[in-house]
Design a protein around this motif. Structure first.
Motif, short mmCIF file in Angstrom:
data_model
loop_
_atom_site.label_atom_id
_atom_site.label_comp_id
_atom_site.label_asym_id
_atom_site.label_seq_id
_atom_site.Cartn_x
_atom_site.Cartn_y
_atom_site.Cartn_z
N GLU A 26 0.84 -1.19 0.00
CA GLU A 26 0.00 0.00 0.00
C GLU A 26 0.88 1.25 0.00
OE1 GLU A 26 -3.00 2.23 3.06
OE2 GLU A 26 -3.12 0.05 2.93
N LEU A 27 0.64 2.15 -0.96
CA LEU A 27 1.40 3.39 -1.05
C LEU A 27 0.66 4.56 -0.43
CD1 LEU A 27 2.67 3.02 -4.73
CD2 LEU A 27 3.87 2.40 -2.63
N SER A 28 -0.66 4.50 -0.46
CA SER A 28 -1.50 5.54 0.15
C SER A 28 -2.88 4.93 0.36
CB SER A 28 -1.60 6.77 -0.78
OG SER A 28 -2.39 6.49 -1.91
N PHE B 220 -3.77 4.21 -3.55
CA PHE B 220 -2.84 3.62 -4.51
C PHE B 220 -2.00 2.51 -3.86
CE2 PHE B 220 -3.86 7.58 -6.55
CZ PHE B 220 -3.78 7.30 -7.91
N SER B 221 -1.69 1.49 -4.65
CA SER B 221 -0.84 0.39 -4.19
C SER B 221 0.09 -0.05 -5.31
CB SER B 221 -1.68 -0.80 -3.73
OG SER B 221 -2.45 -0.47 -2.60
N LEU B 222 1.10 -0.80 -4.91
CA LEU B 222 2.04 -1.40 -5.85
C LEU B 222 1.93 -2.91 -5.72
CD1 LEU B 222 5.62 -0.31 -6.66
CD2 LEU B 222 5.24 -2.67 -5.93
N VAL B 223 1.86 -3.61 -6.84
CA VAL B 223 1.68 -5.06 -6.83
C VAL B 223 2.74 -5.74 -7.67
CG1 VAL B 223 0.14 -6.94 -7.56
CG2 VAL B 223 -0.81 -4.93 -6.46
N GLU B 224 3.26 -6.85 -7.15
CA GLU B 224 4.10 -7.75 -7.95
C GLU B 224 3.22 -8.91 -8.38
OE1 GLU B 224 7.67 -9.08 -6.15
OE2 GLU B 224 8.54 -7.08 -5.97
N ASP C 267 -6.34 1.19 -6.04
CA ASP C 267 -6.74 -0.11 -5.50
C ASP C 267 -7.91 -0.71 -6.28
OD1 ASP C 267 -4.79 0.07 -3.56
OD2 ASP C 267 -6.12 0.96 -2.07
N LYS C 268 -8.90 0.11 -6.61
CA LYS C 268 -10.09 -0.41 -7.31
C LYS C 268 -9.72 -0.95 -8.69
CE LYS C 268 -11.63 4.12 -9.07
NZ LYS C 268 -11.46 3.85 -10.50
N ASP C 269 -8.74 -0.33 -9.36
CA ASP C 269 -8.31 -0.79 -10.67
C ASP C 269 -7.46 -2.05 -10.56
OD1 ASP C 269 -9.58 1.33 -12.05
OD2 ASP C 269 -7.92 2.66 -11.52
N LEU C 270 -6.61 -2.10 -9.54
CA LEU C 270 -5.82 -3.31 -9.31
C LEU C 270 -6.71 -4.50 -8.98
CD1 LEU C 270 -2.91 -1.74 -7.23
CD2 LEU C 270 -2.65 -2.88 -9.44
N ASN C 271 -7.72 -4.26 -8.15
CA ASN C 271 -8.66 -5.33 -7.80
C ASN C 271 -9.41 -5.85 -9.04
OD1 ASN C 271 -7.93 -5.05 -5.13
ND2 ASN C 271 -9.70 -3.81 -4.56
#
Length: 220
Positions: free
Chosen positions: A142-144, A147-151, A207-211
């Motif tokens: 989690e960056l904020s 926003f998050s960063l995912v591998e 987050d919503k786009d990553l999900n």
């Protein structure tokens, strides 16, 4: 010049920070009210101190304002965490990072001037949830609040396609900022870079786009 850190609270979280900082060759002063915990870190930290950090005079005598960064990782005592943070900021500490127990605790910490607020339990919970939901997700940071960063492991429709063919930025509002390939890391990959089996994509976005993207990968 070697940086100097203070870690207040030697529970599981604070203790792991002390050990990691020492592994990175930093100078660390470890503080806790519990003598037994302090004794556990005598051979690890550069210096250990038994002290009540809600006592301004105690912190003054330790000279905390002379350190580069103070990490407050006090356990379940939210009042002590808040009071300690207030005193540290009033003493003029340069950087103060504080462990939050809850969202409400975090709001208070931000209002009283904490430079960084971390949510280790919440963040670990999110990581675990994403990891068990998708075998493709290797790590989730989690960056904020948004926003998050995912591998993410390459699989399914991603394989043998170029970034420009996948057009992930336009379709999902996500950015692939790097690709791990064996021992190499391709930073800011070219749009014509082809995704190969075994690649790990490092992606950033809301987050919503990553999900949404994770769901597509699971269903593929």
């Amino acid at each position: 010049m070697q940086k100097e850190f203070v870690v207040i609270g030697l529970g599981r979280f604070g203790g792991s920070i002390v050990k990691e900082l020492k592994d990175l060759d930093a100078d660390v002063l470890a503080i806790d009210l519990d003598e037994q915990r302090v004794n556990e870190y005598k051979e690890i930290a550069n210096e250990v101190v038994i002290a009540d950090t809600t006592d301004e005079n105690a912190l003054k005598s330790i000279g905390v304002r002379n350190f580069d960064h103070v990490i407050v990782s006090i356990g379940d005592n939210i009042q002590s965490s808040i009071l300690t943070t207030i005193i540290l900021k009033e003493l003029g500490c340069k950087q103060v990072t504080v462990k939050a127990q809850s969202d409400y605790h975090a709001i208070v910490l931000e209002k009283i001037g904490a430079d960084y607020v971390v949510h280790p339990e919440r963040d670990m919970g999110r990581r675990i949830a994403h990891n068990i939901m998708s075998s493709s997700v290797l790590d989730y940071l989690e960056l904020s609040d948004e926003f998050s960063l995912v591998e993410m492991r390459s699989s399914g429709f991603l394989l043998n396609k170029t970034l420009i063919e996948l057009n992930i930025r336009a379709k999902y509002a996500l950015n692939i900022i790097a690709i791990k390939r064996s021992e190499d890391i391709i930073v800011a990959p070219d749009p014509n870079e082809e995704i190969l089996a075994g690649d790990i994509l490092i992606m950033i976005g809301k987050d919503k786009d990553l999900n949404r993207f994770e769901k597509v990968i699971r269903e593929d």
